[in-house]
Scaffold this motif. Structure first.
Motif, PDB file in Angstrom:
ATOM      1  N   PHE A 242      30.871 -87.165 -79.972  1.00 11.68           N
ATOM      2  CA  PHE A 242      31.037 -86.015 -79.084  1.00 11.68           C
ATOM      3  C   PHE A 242      30.055 -86.126 -77.927  1.00 11.68           C
ATOM      4  N   ILE A 243      30.404 -85.455 -76.855  1.00  9.94           N
ATOM      5  CA  ILE A 243      29.546 -85.431 -75.671  1.00  9.94           C
ATOM      6  C   ILE A 243      28.886 -84.064 -75.599  1.00  9.94           C
ATOM      7  N   PHE A 244      27.562 -84.056 -75.619  1.00  6.53           N
ATOM      8  CA  PHE A 244      26.836 -82.802 -75.445  1.00  6.53           C
ATOM      9  C   PHE A 244      26.643 -82.588 -73.951  1.00  6.53           C
TER      10      PHE A 244
ATOM     11  N   VAL B  84      20.963 -76.836 -80.236  1.00  6.65           N
ATOM     12  CA  VAL B  84      21.034 -77.462 -78.908  1.00  6.65           C
ATOM     13  C   VAL B  84      19.723 -77.983 -78.330  1.00  6.65           C
ATOM     14  N   THR B  85      18.584 -77.533 -78.813  1.00  4.93           N
ATOM     15  CA  THR B  85      17.332 -77.906 -78.136  1.00  4.93           C
ATOM     16  C   THR B  85      16.925 -79.365 -78.326  1.00  4.93           C
ATOM     17  N   LYS B  86      17.436 -80.024 -79.357  1.00  5.71           N
ATOM     18  CA  LYS B  86      17.056 -81.425 -79.599  1.00  5.71           C
ATOM     19  C   LYS B  86      18.052 -82.412 -79.010  1.00  5.71           C
ATOM     20  N   LEU B  87      19.136 -81.901 -78.417  1.00  3.06           N
ATOM     21  CA  LEU B  87      20.153 -82.765 -77.826  1.00  3.06           C
ATOM     22  C   LEU B  87      19.951 -82.862 -76.318  1.00  3.06           C
ATOM     23  N   GLU B  88      20.276 -84.007 -75.761  1.00  9.98           N
ATOM     24  CA  GLU B  88      20.118 -84.245 -74.326  1.00  9.98           C
ATOM     25  C   GLU B  88      21.471 -84.089 -73.624  1.00  9.98           C
ATOM     26  N   PRO B  89      21.521 -83.259 -72.571  1.00 11.62           N
ATOM     27  CA  PRO B  89      22.794 -83.069 -71.859  1.00 11.62           C
ATOM     28  C   PRO B  89      23.368 -84.381 -71.329  1.00 11.62           C
ATOM     29  N   ASN B  90      24.706 -84.436 -71.228  1.00  7.47           N
ATOM     30  CA  ASN B  90      25.449 -85.605 -70.752  1.00  7.47           C
ATOM     31  C   ASN B  90      25.142 -86.858 -71.573  1.00  7.47           C
ATOM     32  N   THR B  91      25.087 -86.664 -72.873  1.00  4.75           N
ATOM     33  CA  THR B  91      24.809 -87.759 -73.797  1.00  4.75           C
ATOM     34  C   THR B  91      25.878 -87.778 -74.883  1.00  4.75           C
ATOM     35  N   VAL B  92      26.290 -88.989 -75.263  1.00  2.00           N
ATOM     36  CA  VAL B  92      27.283 -89.158 -76.321  1.00  2.00           C
ATOM     37  C   VAL B  92      26.540 -89.329 -77.647  1.00  2.00           C
TER      38      VAL B  92
ATOM     39  N   ASP C 284      32.541 -95.798 -54.234  1.00  5.27           N
ATOM     40  CA  ASP C 284      33.401 -94.670 -53.878  1.00  5.27           C
ATOM     41  C   ASP C 284      34.868 -94.964 -54.160  1.00  5.27           C
ATOM     42  N   ASN C 285      35.146 -96.104 -54.801  1.00  6.15           N
ATOM     43  CA  ASN C 285      36.524 -96.516 -55.059  1.00  6.15           C
ATOM     44  C   ASN C 285      37.045 -95.847 -56.332  1.00  6.15           C
ATOM     45  N   VAL C 286      37.304 -94.533 -56.253  1.00  3.67           N
ATOM     46  CA  VAL C 286      37.728 -93.777 -57.435  1.00  3.67           C
ATOM     47  C   VAL C 286      39.088 -94.221 -57.954  1.00  3.67           C
ATOM     48  N   GLY C 287      39.841 -94.978 -57.177  1.00  2.26           N
ATOM     49  CA  GLY C 287      41.134 -95.501 -57.615  1.00  2.26           C
ATOM     50  C   GLY C 287      41.024 -96.751 -58.466  1.00  2.26           C
ATOM     51  N   CYS C 288      39.847 -97.330 -58.565  1.00  7.52           N
ATOM     52  CA  CYS C 288      39.631 -98.542 -59.350  1.00  7.52           C
ATOM     53  C   CYS C 288      39.831 -98.226 -60.835  1.00  7.52           C
ATOM     54  N   ALA C 289      40.497 -99.126 -61.550  1.00  6.60           N
ATOM     55  CA  ALA C 289      40.751 -98.928 -62.982  1.00  6.60           C
ATOM     56  C   ALA C 289      39.453 -98.867 -63.796  1.00  6.60           C
ATOM     57  N   MET C 290      38.366 -99.428 -63.284  1.00  3.61           N
ATOM     58  CA  MET C 290      37.094 -99.460 -64.018  1.00  3.61           C
ATOM     59  C   MET C 290      36.098 -98.401 -63.532  1.00  3.61           C
ATOM     60  N   TRP C 291      36.501 -97.542 -62.604  1.00  5.18           N
ATOM     61  CA  TRP C 291      35.575 -96.601 -61.992  1.00  5.18           C
ATOM     62  C   TRP C 291      34.891 -95.703 -63.019  1.00  5.18           C
ATOM     63  N   SER C 292      35.637 -95.196 -63.998  1.00  9.79           N
ATOM     64  CA  SER C 292      35.037 -94.269 -64.972  1.00  9.79           C
ATOM     65  C   SER C 292      33.977 -94.962 -65.830  1.00  9.79           C
ATOM     66  N   ILE C 293      34.107 -96.257 -66.054  1.00  9.37           N
ATOM     67  CA  ILE C 293      33.092 -97.002 -66.810  1.00  9.37           C
ATOM     68  C   ILE C 293      31.931 -97.365 -65.878  1.00  9.37           C
ATOM     69  N   CYS C 294      32.268 -97.785 -64.669  1.00 14.47           N
ATOM     70  CA  CYS C 294      31.268 -98.179 -63.679  1.00 14.47           C
ATOM     71  C   CYS C 294      30.354 -97.005 -63.305  1.00 14.47           C
ATOM     72  N   GLN C 295      30.935 -95.821 -63.188  1.00 19.97           N
ATOM     73  CA  GLN C 295      30.184 -94.651 -62.737  1.00 19.97           C
ATOM     74  C   GLN C 295      29.967 -93.632 -63.856  1.00 19.97           C
ATOM     75  N   SER C 296      29.993 -94.084 -65.089  1.00 27.22           N
ATOM     76  CA  SER C 296      29.863 -93.189 -66.244  1.00 27.22           C
ATOM     77  C   SER C 296      28.582 -92.355 -66.178  1.00 27.22           C
ATOM     78  N   PRO C 297      28.716 -91.039 -66.330  1.00 22.75           N
ATOM     79  CA  PRO C 297      27.517 -90.196 -66.346  1.00 22.75           C
ATOM     80  C   PRO C 297      26.741 -90.303 -67.658  1.00 22.75           C
ATOM     81  N   TYR C 298      27.292 -91.012 -68.630  1.00 25.36           N
ATOM     82  CA  TYR C 298      26.663 -91.104 -69.946  1.00 25.36           C
ATOM     83  C   TYR C 298      25.698 -92.281 -70.054  1.00 25.36           C
ATOM     84  N   VAL C 299      25.619 -93.095 -69.013  1.00 30.26           N
ATOM     85  CA  VAL C 299      24.616 -94.151 -68.934  1.00 30.26           C
ATOM     86  C   VAL C 299      23.561 -93.632 -67.962  1.00 30.26           C
ATOM     87  N   LYS C 300      22.340 -93.502 -68.437  1.00 29.87           N
ATOM     88  CA  LYS C 300      21.270 -92.855 -67.662  1.00 29.87           C
ATOM     89  C   LYS C 300      20.669 -93.805 -66.630  1.00 29.87           C
TER      90      LYS C 300
END
Length: 160
Positions: free
Chosen positions: A33-35, A52-60, A113-129
């Motif tokens: 799950f994503i907190f 919730v206090t021990k979990l870090e936001p935007n973390t899987v 900025d190439n949001v149409g790229c098939a890999m964009w969600s992995i490339c720009q993942s908010p879950y990698v700090k």
């Protein structure tokens, strides 16, 4: 609390689980799950400290153990269960020169900025700090080219 073993590049590494609360239907070992952060409804909740206090936001996170204790949750309008969780591995794209299995890297996100790229969600993942230290667990052989640079899909585990 007993550490949980996670396989990192062929080596078992002890990862200290965090005790938290998860929805009754999600309380299964292996469930991820994503907190995204605490809700306003959590501000005055008596369970906030463990929930919730021990979990870090935007973390899987991944559930590694489910305990028997249950609590009523006003936000979920149902039950939550005490569970032990660890930060889950995440996918990312790395420059092929940095994508070396078992390497420890400091993650630097490429501007894209190439949001149409098939890999964009992995490339720009908010879950990698950004600036976080990660161990490269797995490197895919097939890559993609971005602005003339070969990028490879990798599986990362944060090193704390």
């Amino acid at each position: 609390m007993k550490p949980s073993s996670r396989i990192l590049g062929g080596d078992a590494v002890d990862v200290e689980p965090v005790v938290t609360l998860v929805g009754e239907l999600q309380a299964k070992p292996g469930f991820k799950f994503i907190f995204q952060g605490a809700s306003e409804a959590c501000a005055n909740c008596k369970l906030r400290e463990v929930c919730v206090t021990k979990l870090e936001p935007n973390t899987v996170y991944k559930v590694v153990e489910v305990l028997e204790k249950r609590h009523k949750c006003p936000l979920r309008e149902g039950w939550v269960v005490v569970a032990k969780v660890v930060e889950a591995e995440v996918e990312a794209l790395l420059d092929a020169k940095m994508a070396v299995q078992d390497a420890i890297i400091t993650f630097k996100r490429r501007k894209c900025d190439n949001v149409g790229c098939a890999m964009w969600s992995i490339c720009q993942s908010p879950y990698v700090k950004e600036g976080g230290k990660y161990k490269v667990l797995r490197v895919e052989k097939e890559g993609v080219f971005c602005d003339g640079k070969k990028m490879l899909k990798v599986l990362l585990s944060r090193v704390k």
